[in-house]
Design an enzyme around this catalytic site. Structure first.
Site, mmCIF file in Angstrom:
data_model
loop_
_atom_site.group_PDB
_atom_site.id
_atom_site.type_symbol
_atom_site.label_atom_id
_atom_site.label_comp_id
_atom_site.label_asym_id
_atom_site.label_seq_id
_atom_site.Cartn_x
_atom_site.Cartn_y
_atom_site.Cartn_z
ATOM 1 N N ILE A 205 0.637 -6.303 -3.200
ATOM 2 C CA ILE A 205 0.656 -5.017 -1.961
ATOM 3 C C ILE A 205 -0.782 -5.118 -1.414
ATOM 4 C CG2 ILE A 205 0.660 -2.559 -1.903
ATOM 5 C CD1 ILE A 205 2.307 -2.521 -4.404
ATOM 6 N N ASP B 92 -11.994 -6.433 -6.139
ATOM 7 C CA ASP B 92 -10.928 -6.932 -7.273
ATOM 8 C C ASP B 92 -11.752 -7.987 -7.909
ATOM 9 O OD1 ASP B 92 -9.155 -8.111 -8.704
ATOM 10 O OD2 ASP B 92 -7.563 -7.637 -7.154
ATOM 11 N N ALA C 214 -0.579 3.724 -5.591
ATOM 12 C CA ALA C 214 -0.502 3.031 -6.832
ATOM 13 C C ALA C 214 -0.435 4.006 -7.925
ATOM 14 C CB ALA C 214 -1.922 2.140 -6.864
ATOM 15 N N ARG C 215 -1.287 4.123 -8.639
ATOM 16 C CA ARG C 215 -1.131 5.178 -9.720
ATOM 17 C C ARG C 215 -2.239 6.307 -9.807
ATOM 18 N NH1 ARG C 215 2.989 3.101 -10.179
ATOM 19 N NH2 ARG C 215 4.110 2.290 -11.788
ATOM 20 N N ASP D 52 0.373 9.836 -2.814
ATOM 21 C CA ASP D 52 1.815 9.759 -3.271
ATOM 22 C C ASP D 52 1.986 9.817 -4.485
ATOM 23 O OD1 ASP D 52 4.677 9.399 -2.212
ATOM 24 O OD2 ASP D 52 4.391 7.313 -3.061
ATOM 25 N N GLU E 192 3.862 14.586 -12.601
ATOM 26 C CA GLU E 192 4.917 14.678 -11.760
ATOM 27 C C GLU E 192 6.074 15.511 -11.932
ATOM 28 O OE1 GLU E 192 5.759 10.523 -10.433
ATOM 29 O OE2 GLU E 192 3.627 10.457 -9.197
ATOM 30 N N HIS F 223 5.781 10.811 -4.285
ATOM 31 C CA HIS F 223 6.072 9.589 -4.986
ATOM 32 C C HIS F 223 7.232 8.602 -4.457
ATOM 33 C CE1 HIS F 223 5.329 7.138 -8.976
ATOM 34 N NE2 HIS F 223 5.408 6.332 -7.913
#
Length: 355
Positions: free
Chosen positions: A181, A200, A260-261, A285, A290, A309
């Protein structure tokens, strides 16, 4: 060969079965089961708790046990596959998951039984990367807020970022994580003539430079980015990666985007940064619970764009995924390439039947 396909409200067993026949041939016996929680709300709730606590807390359909002892392969998406199911899968060699994560599979139990677990890396990369760019634009340009105001009859043109509303042109974008992504976000943003920074630890400098980016530390990225976009996997190492210290050094005009998370960001630190306007805003998102409660602070803050989401949820993604998964399993059978198998180091996979 016998294969058990287990559908869910997002990807039915019939679509999974069609992919099996199209990719592996018609001479396969396919058993179809669908996971059908009582409502969409229950499905999303169960999916959420399985993501956090593992497959043992899920409620898979009992019909699985009518077939699982006879099958060579199990293909599913979100259905929790717990140790009880795996213990009953006496002949199974492969569990294939139509998603990048395997949180809904008891990988330890599968490994003990010699069952390989294959995931579908990058399956929703286009959907999520599209959505990420969309959230950046929506938050900076107040698209969702302006829409909501006009629907209410208000011709409102100024919002909390009125003093620093900008263009994407020549902005600095910080990408936290540079997998499938992250790569696509960088590619899709290249047309805006932006500068790309990447944090990263596992990404190679040459790969980042080939995509027009520069590898930097997290601190440098936080200090210099106009947008910070989260694209790392959630692990013990990345849990709470963005916290109070990181928000403290961000530009007061910078935005953070998370498709992502939720766990990559410390919840209270984000709320505090938005409430005190330490940062320019956020596009979110994914959530720590949730759906979030109706009185959650993000629901009323004026400097955040929130969506339920949706980033990876496109019909194109769901329909394409089982084909990607099965083609990779077939390719692995022919070439012995087990990179997509999360437990390939521990499992001696017998793939001859799938050639």
């Amino acid at each position: 060969m016998q294969i058990l396909v287990i559908g869910d409200p997002l990807l039915s067993s019939q679509k999974l079965a069609k992919a099996v026949y199209d990719v592996l041939g018609k001479n396969i016996k396919v058993h179809c089961v669908d996971w059908k929680p009582a409502s969409n709300e229950e499905f999303w709730y169960l999916r959420s708790i399985v993501e956090k606590q593992g497959p043992s807390v899920g409620k898979p359909p009992r019909e699985i046990f009518d077939f699982v002892s006879e099958v060579d392969m199990i293909i599913t998406q979100h259905t929790p596959i717990n140790a009880q199911i795996i213990d009953a899968a006496k002949k199974c060699k492969i569990i294939g998951v139509c998603r990048a994560g395997v949180e809904n599979i008891d990988v330890d139990a599968a490994t003990k039984r010699g069952i390989a677990v294959s995931r579908t890396m990058g399956r929703n990369a286009h959907a999520v990367s599209d959505y990420t760019v969309g959230l950046m634009l929506a938050e900076m340009r107040n698209i969702a807020r302006a829409h909501a105001e006009l629907k209410k009859g208000n011709w409102k043109k100024e919002y909390t970022n009125v003093s620093f509303v900008g263009d994407m042109y020549e902005k600095t974008i910080g990408l936290v994580g540079f997998g499938y992504i992250g790569h696509l976000v960088a590619k899709k943003l290249s047309g805006f003539d932006v500068k790309i920074l990447v944090y990263d630890p596992y990404a190679k400098d040459d790969d980042i430079k080939a995509c027009g980016g520069n590898k930097v530390t997290l601190e440098y990225l936080c200090k210099n980015s106009d947008f910070i976009s989260m694209h790392a996997r959630l692990t013990d190492e990345t849990q709470g990666l963005m916290g109070a210290d990181q928000f403290a050094v961000m530009k007061p005009t910078a935005y953070i985007i998370n498709t992502a998370r939720a766990g990559l960001i410390e919840e209270q630190a984000l709320i505090d940064a938005l409430q005190k306007k330490k940062i320019g805003g956020a596009g979110i998102d994914v959530y720590w619970v949730e759906p979030p409660a109706a009185d959650h602070p993000l629901m009323s803050l004026p400097n955040v764009t929130i969506t339920p989401h949706l980033a990876g949820s496109t019909k194109d993604t769901f329909n394409r995924t089982p084909y990607i998964l099965l083609q990779e399993i077939k390719r692995a059978a022919g070439q012995g390439d087990l990179r997509w198998f999360v437990n390939s180091d521990e499992v001696n996979v017998i793939l001859d039947e799938f050639k």
